[in-house]
Design an enzyme around this catalytic site. Structure first.
Site, PDB file in Angstrom:
ATOM      1  N   PHE A   1       0.853  -1.182   0.000  1.00 37.55           N
ATOM      2  CA  PHE A   1       0.000   0.000   0.000  1.00 37.55           C
ATOM      3  C   PHE A   1       0.890   1.235   0.000  1.00 37.55           C
ATOM      4  O   PHE A   1       2.073   1.155   0.315  1.00 37.55           O
ATOM      5  CB  PHE A   1      -0.928  -0.022   1.233  1.00 37.55           C
ATOM      6  CG  PHE A   1      -2.354  -0.303   0.885  1.00 37.55           C
ATOM      7  CD1 PHE A   1      -2.675  -1.252  -0.067  1.00 37.55           C
ATOM      8  CD2 PHE A   1      -3.395   0.396   1.496  1.00 37.55           C
ATOM      9  CE1 PHE A   1      -4.000  -1.507  -0.390  1.00 37.55           C
ATOM     10  CE2 PHE A   1      -4.713   0.144   1.177  1.00 37.55           C
ATOM     11  CZ  PHE A   1      -5.017  -0.812   0.225  1.00 37.55           C
TER      12      PHE A   1
ATOM     13  N   GLN B   1      -8.388  13.924   4.609  1.00 41.45           N
ATOM     14  CA  GLN B   1      -7.731  13.183   3.535  1.00 41.45           C
ATOM     15  C   GLN B   1      -8.622  13.118   2.297  1.00 41.45           C
ATOM     16  O   GLN B   1      -9.778  12.717   2.376  1.00 41.45           O
ATOM     17  CB  GLN B   1      -7.421  11.759   3.989  1.00 41.45           C
ATOM     18  CG  GLN B   1      -6.793  10.925   2.875  1.00 41.45           C
ATOM     19  CD  GLN B   1      -6.162   9.662   3.412  1.00 41.45           C
ATOM     20  OE1 GLN B   1      -6.848   8.667   3.645  1.00 41.45           O
ATOM     21  NE2 GLN B   1      -4.865   9.689   3.646  1.00 41.45           N
TER      22      GLN B   1
ATOM     23  N   HIS C   1      -8.973  11.118  -0.857  1.00 41.88           N
ATOM     24  CA  HIS C   1      -8.477   9.886  -1.481  1.00 41.88           C
ATOM     25  C   HIS C   1      -8.264  10.192  -2.957  1.00 41.88           C
ATOM     26  O   HIS C   1      -9.115  10.819  -3.587  1.00 41.88           O
ATOM     27  CB  HIS C   1      -9.492   8.758  -1.304  1.00 41.88           C
ATOM     28  CG  HIS C   1      -8.940   7.399  -1.579  1.00 41.88           C
ATOM     29  ND1 HIS C   1      -8.646   6.979  -2.859  1.00 41.88           N
ATOM     30  CD2 HIS C   1      -8.598   6.384  -0.744  1.00 41.88           C
ATOM     31  CE1 HIS C   1      -8.155   5.737  -2.781  1.00 41.88           C
ATOM     32  NE2 HIS C   1      -8.119   5.361  -1.517  1.00 41.88           N
TER      33      HIS C   1
ATOM     34  N   LEU D   1     -15.581   5.261  -3.619  1.00 34.62           N
ATOM     35  CA  LEU D   1     -14.180   4.865  -3.464  1.00 34.62           C
ATOM     36  C   LEU D   1     -13.744   3.832  -4.503  1.00 34.62           C
ATOM     37  O   LEU D   1     -14.404   2.826  -4.720  1.00 34.62           O
ATOM     38  CB  LEU D   1     -13.974   4.276  -2.066  1.00 34.62           C
ATOM     39  CG  LEU D   1     -12.553   3.788  -1.751  1.00 34.62           C
ATOM     40  CD1 LEU D   1     -11.569   4.950  -1.766  1.00 34.62           C
ATOM     41  CD2 LEU D   1     -12.516   3.085  -0.408  1.00 34.62           C
TER      42      LEU D   1
ATOM     43  N   GLU E   1      -7.414   1.792  -3.010  1.00 36.04           N
ATOM     44  CA  GLU E   1      -5.979   1.894  -3.245  1.00 36.04           C
ATOM     45  C   GLU E   1      -5.401   0.546  -3.670  1.00 36.04           C
ATOM     46  O   GLU E   1      -4.342   0.467  -4.299  1.00 36.04           O
ATOM     47  CB  GLU E   1      -5.300   2.382  -1.951  1.00 36.04           C
ATOM     48  CG  GLU E   1      -3.820   2.642  -2.091  1.00 36.04           C
ATOM     49  CD  GLU E   1      -3.266   3.444  -0.912  1.00 36.04           C
ATOM     50  OE1 GLU E   1      -3.982   4.315  -0.388  1.00 36.04           O
ATOM     51  OE2 GLU E   1      -2.122   3.202  -0.527  1.00 36.04           O
TER      52      GLU E   1
ATOM     53  N   ARG F   1      -1.233   9.175  -0.109  1.00 36.55           N
ATOM     54  CA  ARG F   1      -2.498   9.618  -0.705  1.00 36.55           C
ATOM     55  C   ARG F   1      -2.525  11.120  -0.959  1.00 36.55           C
ATOM     56  O   ARG F   1      -3.079  11.578  -1.961  1.00 36.55           O
ATOM     57  CB  ARG F   1      -3.657   9.221   0.203  1.00 36.55           C
ATOM     58  CG  ARG F   1      -3.886   7.722   0.189  1.00 36.55           C
ATOM     59  CD  ARG F   1      -5.005   7.316   1.117  1.00 36.55           C
ATOM     60  NE  ARG F   1      -5.293   5.891   0.937  1.00 36.55           N
ATOM     61  CZ  ARG F   1      -6.138   5.202   1.695  1.00 36.55           C
ATOM     62  NH1 ARG F   1      -6.786   5.804   2.680  1.00 36.55           N
ATOM     63  NH2 ARG F   1      -6.359   3.934   1.464  1.00 36.55           N
TER      64      ARG F   1
ATOM     65  N   HIS G   1     -12.309  11.681   1.939  1.00 36.92           N
ATOM     66  CA  HIS G   1     -12.318  10.293   2.377  1.00 36.92           C
ATOM     67  C   HIS G   1     -12.297  10.131   3.890  1.00 36.92           C
ATOM     68  O   HIS G   1     -13.069   9.379   4.456  1.00 36.92           O
ATOM     69  CB  HIS G   1     -11.100   9.601   1.762  1.00 36.92           C
ATOM     70  CG  HIS G   1     -11.028   8.134   2.007  1.00 36.92           C
ATOM     71  ND1 HIS G   1     -12.102   7.295   1.808  1.00 36.92           N
ATOM     72  CD2 HIS G   1     -10.006   7.339   2.428  1.00 36.92           C
ATOM     73  CE1 HIS G   1     -11.737   6.046   2.096  1.00 36.92           C
ATOM     74  NE2 HIS G   1     -10.489   6.051   2.488  1.00 36.92           N
TER      75      HIS G   1
ATOM     76  N   ARG H   1      -3.210   9.991   6.507  1.00 33.52           N
ATOM     77  CA  ARG H   1      -3.307   8.603   6.955  1.00 33.52           C
ATOM     78  C   ARG H   1      -2.799   7.659   5.872  1.00 33.52           C
ATOM     79  O   ARG H   1      -3.091   7.849   4.687  1.00 33.52           O
ATOM     80  CB  ARG H   1      -4.757   8.262   7.287  1.00 33.52           C
ATOM     81  CG  ARG H   1      -4.965   6.813   7.665  1.00 33.52           C
ATOM     82  CD  ARG H   1      -6.374   6.536   8.137  1.00 33.52           C
ATOM     83  NE  ARG H   1      -7.373   6.644   7.072  1.00 33.52           N
ATOM     84  CZ  ARG H   1      -7.595   5.702   6.158  1.00 33.52           C
ATOM     85  NH1 ARG H   1      -6.869   4.605   6.134  1.00 33.52           N
ATOM     86  NH2 ARG H   1      -8.535   5.873   5.246  1.00 33.52           N
TER      87      ARG H   1
END
Lengths: 484, 543
Positions: B118, B231, B233, B247, B250, B281, B345, B379
């Site tokens: 990730f 955040q 995304h 969404l 990721e 991100r 997000h 995050r």
């Protein structure tokens, strides 16, 4: 984009009965039913509907669009649709009470003495794990209407737990207590599932097979297995069987257009041979050469549905051999149950077709019209088991006045008739009443289990579709030669 | 309100996502526990929608120190280091616990939990269940909850926290449909209400992501930190219009998906040539926003996210939810690229907690997205699901260990809530009119790129919307009115906090500020807001 929809409204607190609001709203291109409801709610804030994630992952927003359960957030909004709640107890408008069904889902009982599942076990459970608990399946289950049955997704959960080495409860006994044998394997739960979880095949029948290993198969089901082992048929023989009345090869009128093998199945062979003879006559008349191997036996469906798999291989080998040894590349059956089994539970080196399929594909000689109003009953194992809806309608519409009746299981399948006769009868009675309500002269179907079962409760004749066709040909022939 | 409408318990947990469910499971070991949920339990919040995975140090070659460093660096060193240490140390334990409870995460060929790469992490440590990892966790927690003695109140909205002096002693809640009110008295309350990016026009959040917890906590007097840290995304869907923001996990990039602009250029090479699509991100979101702004985006103002070079089987196995969702919207991702753009997000900020999950108020714990400090200014993907379990357990335990208290319900507080309810019936503006104005204002002026002028505008709008007389037509609209007020209040906290931070840091980008420091050498610490005060902490910068 402007669209109009009919929306179900009902407030149990003040309405004596439901009504429908017609609502015209503007929505963006590609809008889902959920967005239509948002727009409708802005016009009338008293409209209640449930939703949450908006992306098909939480299972909050299942409802019916034109009668079919869907997720509101994933189903495209179309002009002219009717939006109704799932067929479950209603809290208000489109909001159903989910708790009774959700509270029946079992939790896991893991103990410290446990090993984690292997990769293979995880992969086996996965297909049962994708459930988002939207209750679409529960809303369409016929058995739940008449039996003490916790329902499709509760059985899915039991199977999921059974496959998990970490769970230590006796899920098989629980499942039987919760109505495992009342499921008619009508496949409705699977077909409405937004996650496409094959509950009858992957949970119900598997749980029944595990019950069998524990010696918990119902005595009536064991009798059926014994009968098949002894006679090759799942029912006792009648006076004269179909196979005794026909030669192995039946030549058609004129040049053969096609040669097919004929798989008759236990019911048409032993109990309803006249219908099978009608079918042969219709095939013959339409230039189809029919080969009928006399060593064919039960397809094994009654064993698969009830989880008794020990003898299955033998039946499958024998049936496949019967046709391959004669070089047959297309096998026709007129039994929806056999057809579904041969197509889904066999690996056949030949093509299997229902009789309505082969007749519509090849095209038939136009029969005469009969002065009959016919209520057509879609067999579960034709409609969902084989995806056959149109062929029977195509064949019937030129011959009779056909009345559409919303499809519903008659209760004959899945071993329920032998194993849980009270459940099966309750469903059969309901189905016969619904069909009779149409005022039809005759009830027609294309499955011997449905035909025989419904006939037991109906106040009017129940006939096979080929019987109707043969009758129409007879009338045509009479018309051509009026002196006969 | 009648006196017999009072439920009394030892621990009250508000919220039924991953954190709330975990907190309730822990708390019930110590006494009567009530879990109250705005949605049907298991269906609300963001956990069941979380796709990517759960970060845990499990394998040789990885280490907690590495996870800690990645998290701090990803968070632009604004994270509370104590909370990060707890997160990385306890995440593996909580993961193994989920496995003991029946979770079915993917297993690699060595019969060990599979882990994927990730963004912003130097080791593939994100455990997953295809792309329905959060759903898998939620089912596991539900299976556990069903066997527990936790009393569950479904589809009820908490209207206000009740206080006695400085302590929280329970709540007043309302059945979302009937409008009936219930008072719940508790020795300790755990706030686990999740996030609130529904305040933005484009958001990944579910219908419950309305920031109720921030508003409840703030009104009760709690201190919130870093609320400006929102955040975005990088990859949200852009079509259909009504589903914009949905969404796109990721994991798509983790499995090898690449980003292309309308000129077919793999543009991440210009923004982060080392990490490319698997940068953090904040970086990827800004890159996409920049591409679109500078005219290299698609006609729908997105860029392409492409997995067509991956084997179809891999897409079907690892990204089944993505495949299914896009198919529903007419795109087969096995042979066509997805169109994506940034989407609001996650809120990194929230109620300030200590490692035990205690807030600045006695009798109130917080865990999950509603709490702040764990993720700093940005995050890492996979850290949120871990956070729900690590801090859910800790908050549940703290609440469970809390002493019993008398907790006398103050009739004046109840009366104040009832008066608010009454006023909604004479209101004039429907709640959705307010939320729409709020979402537009926040997206335009408190989005990815921010300026002081824009933020002042956003603050003005949010504060004026708080005074709009929202109207309810029937009892079922009352909770909608409360919710929209909570959204406006939370949004005002975001705008206020953003104005307090005169620097670019992680997800917070002030395009009108020139600064000479980077994240590691910033003179600033947390921002804070509370009823009593607000400000930004200054910190000594090492040499």
């Amino acid at each position: 984009m402007r669209i109009t929809a009919r929306i179900y409204r009902f407030d149990p607190a003040c309405d004596s009965e439901p009504h429908y609001d017609t609502c015209t709203v503007d929505v963006e291109e590609g809008a889902r039913v959920l967005h239509l409801l948002h727009a409708a709610h802005e016009r009338d804030p008293t409209l209640s509907y449930r939703y949450c994630c908006g992306t098909g992952q939480c299972g909050s927003c299942a409802l019916r669009v034109d009668g079919t359960p869907v997720l509101a957030c994933m189903e495209e909004a179309r002009d002219g649709i009717t939006i109704e709640p799932l067929n479950l107890p209603i809290k208000k408008d489109l909001v159903i009470d989910m708790q009774p069904a959700l509270s029946r889902l079992a939790g896991i009982l893991s103990q410290s003495e446990q090993r984690p599942p292997t990769r293979e076990e995880v992969e086996a459970i996965k297909p049962l794990r994708e459930c988002i608990e939207c209750l679409a399946c529960v809303s369409v289950c016929p058995a739940m209407e008449v039996a003490e049955f916790t329902g499709p997704t509760a059985m899915r959960q039991q199977m999921r737990l059974t496959l998990d080495p970490r769970d230590h409860a006796d899920r098989i006994t629980e499942a039987i207590r919760d109505g495992l044998f009342t499921c008619t394997t009508c496949q409705n739960c699977w077909k409405v599932c937004p996650k496409n979880i094959q509950i009858p095949g992957k949970a119900i029948e598997k749980l029944r097979a595990l019950a069998n290993r524990k010696g918990l198969t119902l005595p009536r089901h064991r009798e059926v297995e014994q009968l098949i082992q002894e006679t090759g048929r799942s029912i006792p023989r009648g006076k004269s069987t179909f196979l005794e009345q026909v030669p192995e090869v039946i030549e058609p009128d004129g040049e053969p257009r096609k040669t097919v093998g004929f798989f008759v199945g236990c019911m048409y062979d032993f109990r309803l041979p006249e219908s099978a003879l009608d079918a042969i006559e219709v095939l013959r008349r339409n230039g189809i050469r029919v080969i009928i191997p006399h060593e064919q036996v039960c397809c094994g469906s009654p064993l698969i549905r009830t989880g008794q798999l020990q003898f299955l291989d033998h039946l499958q080998r024998r049936n496949i051999q019967a046709f391959t040894s004669r070089g047959i590349d297309t096998v026709v059956t007129m039994c929806a149950g056999c057809g579904s089994t041969l197509k889904n539970d066999y690996r056949t080196p030949f093509v299997v077709k229902d009789i309505t399929e082969i007749l519509t594909e090849l095209g038939i000689e136009k029969p005469a019209r009969l002065p009959l109003r016919v209520a057509y009953h879609d067999p579960c194992h034709a409609l969902r088991g084989q995806g056959l809806r149109e062929p029977a309608r195509i064949l019937l519409k030129d011959v009779v006045e056909m009345i559409e009746v919303p499809q519903k299981c008659c209760g004959a399948g899945g071993g329920t008739r032998s194993g849980c006769p009270e459940v099966s009868s309750a469903l059969g009675k309901k189905r016969a009443e619904e069909l009779a309500k149409t005022g039809a002269d005759v009830i027609v179907s294309c499955c011997p289990f449905c035909e025989y079962h419904i006939a037991g409760f109906a106040d009017r004749p129940v006939k096979n579709i080929t019987t109707i066709l043969r009758q129409a040909y007879r009338r045509k022939d009479l018309g051509a030669c009026p002196e006969q | 309100m009648r006196a017999d409408d009072v439920i009394s318990c030892h621990v009250l947990v508000i919220g039924s996502g991953g954190a709330g469910a975990r907190a309730a499971i822990e708390a019930q070991k110590y006494g009567d526990t009530v879990l109250i949920s705005k949605s049907v339990v298991g269906k609300g919040g963001c956990t069941p929608m979380a796709e990517g995975g759960y970060n845990a140090v499990l394998r040789a070659g990885d280490s907690c120190v590495l996870h800690e460093e990645d998290t701090l660096r990803g968070g632009a060193y604004l994270n509370d280091p104590d909370l990060v240490q707890v997160l990385v140390r306890e995440s593996p334990e909580r993961f193994r616990e989920l496995l003991e409870w029946g979770a079915l995460f993917d297993i690699s060929s060595d019969n060990f939990p599979a882990q994927r790469s990730f963004g912003g992490q130097r080791f593939p440590r994100t455990c997953y269940a295809g792309d329905r990892s959060g759903h898998e966790m939620m089912l596991t927690l539900l299976e556990h909850l069903r066997n527990s003695d936790v009393k569950i109140l479904q589809e009820m909205a908490v209207l206000e926290l009740l206080k006695e002096g400085d302590a929280v002693i329970g709540t007043v809640a309302m059945d979302a449909r009937s409008g009936e009110m219930t008072v719940i008295r508790a020795d300790c309350t755990v706030l686990a209400t999740g996030g609130g990016t529904r305040m933005y026009d484009i958001s990944t959040n579910s219908a419950t992501g309305t920031g109720d917890g921030y508003a409840l906590g703030y009104r009760a007097g709690a201190t919130l930190i870093d609320m400006e840290m929102v955040q975005f995304h990088p990859t949200g869907a852009v079509y259909p219009y009504d589903v914009r923001g949905r969404l796109v996990t990721e994991a798509v990039r983790g499995e090898g998906g690449i980003l292309l602009n309308a000129e077919d250029e793999r543009f991440m090479a210009r923004y982060d040539p080392q990490r490319m699509e698997l940068s953090t991100r904040d970086v990827v979101a800004r890159a996409i926003a920049t591409e679109v702004e500078e005219g290299r985006g698609t006609s729908r103002k997105g860029v392409y996210l492409d997995v067509t070079h991956l084997p179809a089987k891999k897409i079907e196995e690892r990204l089944p939810v993505m495949l299914e969702q896009f198919l529903k919207f007419g795109v087969d991702i096995r042979c066509e690229p997805m169109e994506v753009a940034p989407t609001a997000h996650h809120i990194m900020g929230g109620l300030q907690i200590n490692p035990e999950g205690k807030t600045s108020l006695s009798g109130l714990c917080a865990c999950g997205e509603v709490a702040g400090g764990v993720h700093g200014a940005n995050r890492l993907g996979g850290n949120a699901l871990a956070e729900t379990q690590v801090f859910g357990k800790r908050a549940g335990e703290s609440a469970g260990r809390a002493p019993s208290r008398q907790g006398r319900i103050d009739p004046l507080q109840l009366e104040a809530v009832e008066n608010r309810v009454e006023r909604f019936f004479s209101g004039t503006t429907p709640p959705w009119v307010v939320s729409r104005q709020l979402q537009k204002a926040m997206w335009e002026n408190a989005g990815i790129f921010r300026t002081q002028i824009g933020l002042r505008d956003a603050l003005k709008v949010t504060e004026s919307l708080l005074d709009v007389p929202v109207c309810a037509v029937s009892s079922q609209n009352i909770t909608e009115c409360f919710t929209v007020r909570n959204m406006c209040l939370s949004a005002s906290l975001v705008a206020r906090s953003a104005l307090l931070r005169p620097e670019s840091r992680g997800a917070h980008v002030r395009s009108d500020v020139k600064q000479t420091w980077d994240a590691a050498t910033s003179p600033y610490g947390h921002t804070w807001v509370s009823l009593a005060s607000q400000g930004i902490m200054r910190q000594e910068v090492a040499g």
